[in-house]
Design an enzyme around this catalytic site. Structure first.
Site, PDB file in Angstrom:
ATOM      1  N   SER A 183       0.810  -1.216   0.000  1.00 42.96           N
ATOM      2  CA  SER A 183       0.000   0.000   0.000  1.00 42.96           C
ATOM      3  C   SER A 183       0.841   1.262   0.000  1.00 42.96           C
ATOM      4  O   SER A 183       0.497   2.251  -0.661  1.00 42.96           O
ATOM      5  CB  SER A 183      -0.944   0.007   1.215  1.00 42.96           C
ATOM      6  OG  SER A 183      -1.785  -1.115   1.188  1.00 42.96           O
ATOM      7  N   HIS A 229       0.631   4.334   4.496  1.00 41.43           N
ATOM      8  CA  HIS A 229      -0.064   5.007   3.397  1.00 41.43           C
ATOM      9  C   HIS A 229       0.375   6.466   3.289  1.00 41.43           C
ATOM     10  O   HIS A 229       0.694   6.951   2.193  1.00 41.43           O
ATOM     11  CB  HIS A 229      -1.574   4.926   3.611  1.00 41.43           C
ATOM     12  CG  HIS A 229      -2.107   3.534   3.524  1.00 41.43           C
ATOM     13  ND1 HIS A 229      -3.454   3.229   3.603  1.00 41.43           N
ATOM     14  CD2 HIS A 229      -1.477   2.337   3.370  1.00 41.43           C
ATOM     15  CE1 HIS A 229      -3.630   1.936   3.498  1.00 41.43           C
ATOM     16  NE2 HIS A 229      -2.436   1.368   3.366  1.00 41.43           N
TER      17      HIS A 229
END
Length: 302
Positions: A183, A229
């Protein structure tokens, strides 16, 4: 006998060997040499489909590696030296405590900085959707970004963004909580696509909304490392800015050879800029590592 000379090498060129160019007549050898020296983005794609469209080979290789790693995770599940446990990342693996030989011997974990990258190729075994969603987004981003940036720069953004996500985990997450997933790297590609669209004057509303929604989900949904993230997004934006926002060359005053030299200088600046981002991340990693001592780890565990 030919009285026409090549403007580059000054050798005589017969009528059959003369080629018109911006700077006058050139011989076939010099024209071929100039074409070989063109940057990758100005050459025909090395891998293309039957319609001549470039194939994002690196994107497919990254997807395959993540898929193979997932198979290996399941194959070694439950083993003391399983792939998941051997390659996931937590702040402890790059901490001052892991450099303490006595504490590392007691805990059984040493200084293993490569996990900051290897963790990006692993995914949650309890949720196959974690792998599926990341690979779908990687495929979507790669189809656009890899042909536009070139495979080397695309791969650099991916790996440096993954590194940036791990740095954010080191600084902001529980040092004992392991993380896995691509991610952070994928969010770096999000940022790169956003800046590329902005650079060419396109609308960034859709991609901006997509990034915002995913960030909200990352924070609200439990079990997701929002730190990775955010770290990947910020570092991906920095890498993309280095690649995309370079000074423009005045192509009206130079010939083809001078223009090619300027493009080579721009590429060198781009790679030096990416190297600078990596150095900054390494410095931040060293600073974050010093904050995680045996005492702080015992407090986090307790």
């Amino acid at each position: 006998m030919s009285y026409v000379r090549c403007q580059r090498c000054d050798r005589p060129a017969c009528p059959q060997c003369q080629r018109s160019a911006e700077v006058g007549v050139q011989c076939v050898d010099c024209v071929a040499s100039a074409q070989r020296n063109l940057p990758a983005e100005h050459r025909p794609p090395r891998f293309a489909d039957k319609h001549g469209q470039p194939i994002p080979v690196v994107t497919y290789v990254l997807i395959a590696l993540c898929g193979l790693a997932y198979v290996a995770q399941w194959a070694t599940n439950g083993l003391s030296t399983g792939v998941t446990e051997s390659l996931w990342y937590a702040g402890f693996y790059t901490s001052a405590a892991s450099l303490d030989s006595q504490f590392a011997a007691l805990s059984g974990i040493g200084f293993e900085p490569w996990r900051m990258l290897t963790s990006a190729f692993l995914h949650s075994m309890s949720s196959p959707m974690h792998l599926l969603l990341n690979m779908v987004v990687l495929w979507m981003m790669g189809r656009t970004l890899e042909p536009a940036l070139g495979w080397a720069r695309f791969l650099a953004i991916y790996l440096i963004s993954a590194f940036g996500g791990s740095v954010a985990v080191l600084l902001l997450a529980n040092p004992l909580a392991p993380v896995v997933g691509a991610s952070g790297a994928v969010y770096g590609l999000f940022a790169a696509l956003f800046l590329m669209i902005r650079r060419i004057g396109g609308s960034v509303v859709s991609i901006g909304a997509l990034i915002a929604v995913n960030l909200v989900i990352s924070v609200v949904w439990s079990g997701i490392s929002w730190q990775a993230h955010v770290g990947g997004l910020v570092v991906g934006a920095a890498c993309a800015a280095v690649l995309l926002f370079q000074p423009k060359s005045d192509q009206t005053l130079v010939g083809a050879e001078e223009a090619a030299q300027r493009r080579r200088r721009i590429r060198r600046r781009q790679w030096w800029g990416l190297a600078g981002v990596v150095v900054i991340l390494m410095v931040i990693t060293a600073i974050g590592a010093m904050q995680i001592t045996p005492e702080s780890l015992l407090a986090a565990r307790g």
